[in-house]
Design a protein around this motif. Structure first.
Motif, PDB file in Angstrom:
ATOM      1  N   TYR A  59       1.044  -1.123   0.068  1.00  0.00           N
ATOM      2  CA  TYR A  59      -0.296  -0.362  -0.143  1.00  0.00           C
ATOM      3  C   TYR A  59       0.882   0.748   0.132  1.00  0.00           C
ATOM      4  O   TYR A  59       1.824   1.146   0.705  1.00  0.00           O
ATOM      5  N   GLY A 100       0.247  -2.833  13.159  1.00  0.00           N
ATOM      6  CA  GLY A 100      -0.625  -2.123  11.623  1.00  0.00           C
ATOM      7  C   GLY A 100      -0.959  -3.442  11.263  1.00  0.00           C
ATOM      8  O   GLY A 100      -0.337  -4.997  11.225  1.00  0.00           O
ATOM      9  N   LYS A 101      -2.150  -3.670  10.586  1.00  0.00           N
ATOM     10  CA  LYS A 101      -2.158  -4.856   9.787  1.00  0.00           C
ATOM     11  C   LYS A 101      -2.876  -4.068   7.581  1.00  0.00           C
ATOM     12  O   LYS A 101      -2.736  -3.003   8.246  1.00  0.00           O
ATOM     13  N   SER A 103      -6.577  -4.327   5.777  1.00  0.00           N
ATOM     14  CA  SER A 103      -7.925  -4.877   5.722  1.00  0.00           C
ATOM     15  C   SER A 103      -8.824  -4.416   4.547  1.00  0.00           C
ATOM     16  O   SER A 103      -8.204  -3.101   4.299  1.00  0.00           O
ATOM     17  N   ARG A 106      -5.749  -2.123   2.039  1.00  0.00           N
ATOM     18  CA  ARG A 106      -5.180  -0.705   2.534  1.00  0.00           C
ATOM     19  C   ARG A 106      -4.772  -1.219   3.563  1.00  0.00           C
ATOM     20  O   ARG A 106      -4.938  -2.581   4.755  1.00  0.00           O
ATOM     21  N   TYR A 107      -3.126  -0.119   4.412  1.00  0.00           N
ATOM     22  CA  TYR A 107      -3.028  -0.470   5.368  1.00  0.00           C
ATOM     23  C   TYR A 107      -3.883   0.466   6.301  1.00  0.00           C
ATOM     24  O   TYR A 107      -3.823   1.758   6.126  1.00  0.00           O
ATOM     25  N   TYR A 108      -3.917  -0.253   7.565  1.00  0.00           N
ATOM     26  CA  TYR A 108      -4.004   0.792   8.460  1.00  0.00           C
ATOM     27  C   TYR A 108      -2.979   0.003   9.737  1.00  0.00           C
ATOM     28  O   TYR A 108      -2.457  -0.820  10.143  1.00  0.00           O
ATOM     29  N   GLY A 109      -2.735   1.435  10.392  1.00  0.00           N
ATOM     30  CA  GLY A 109      -2.596   1.699  12.426  1.00  0.00           C
ATOM     31  C   GLY A 109      -2.933   1.256  12.876  1.00  0.00           C
ATOM     32  O   GLY A 109      -3.589   0.493  12.968  1.00  0.00           O
TER      33      GLY A 109
END
Length: 124
Positions: A59, A100-101, A103, A106-109
């Motif tokens: 991402y 983070g991950k 989903s 998209r990347y999320y912190g």
């Protein structure tokens, strides 16, 4: 616990390329999403790119799409950021992170660990 050390920064002319490396230590490295942030003088920290634990998903911030490529080598505990077509606006301290991950693509912190950063300076 993951320790992160960046390298590969330096001075480059506009239009040039750099490859940043992030060396990770810690036996759980391969279980973390990894990525890069940057911070220019007087500006807020900015997300650059992230890669999933397997390397199967990436991402990018709009600023780096088409110019930057992130990849990782879990066997070597390394994450890389290839930066092409650099501009003076890319000048910043680039820091590697873990955590983070992903989903829905998209990347999320949030991030769990940070490196100290490496300076990238692009001259016009």
């Amino acid at each position: 616990q993951v320790q992160l050390v960046e390298s590969g920064g330096g001075l480059v002319q506009a239009g040039g390329s750099l490859r940043l490396s992030c060396t990770a230590s810690g036996r759980t490295f391969s279980s973390y999403a990894m990525g890069w942030f940057r911070q220019a003088p007087g500006k807020e920290r900015e997300f650059v790119a992230a890669i999933s634990w397997s390397g199967g998903m990436t991402y990018y911030a709009d600023s780096g799409k088409g110019r930057f490529t992130i990849n990782r080598d879990n066997a070597k505990n390394m994450v890389y950021l290839q930066m092409n077509s650099l501009t003076p606006e890319d000048t910043a301290v680039y820091s590697c992170f873990a955590g983070g991950k992903f989903s829905s693509g998209r990347y999320y912190g949030p991030c769990d660990f940070w490196g100290q950063g490496t300076q990238v300076t692009v001259s016009s």
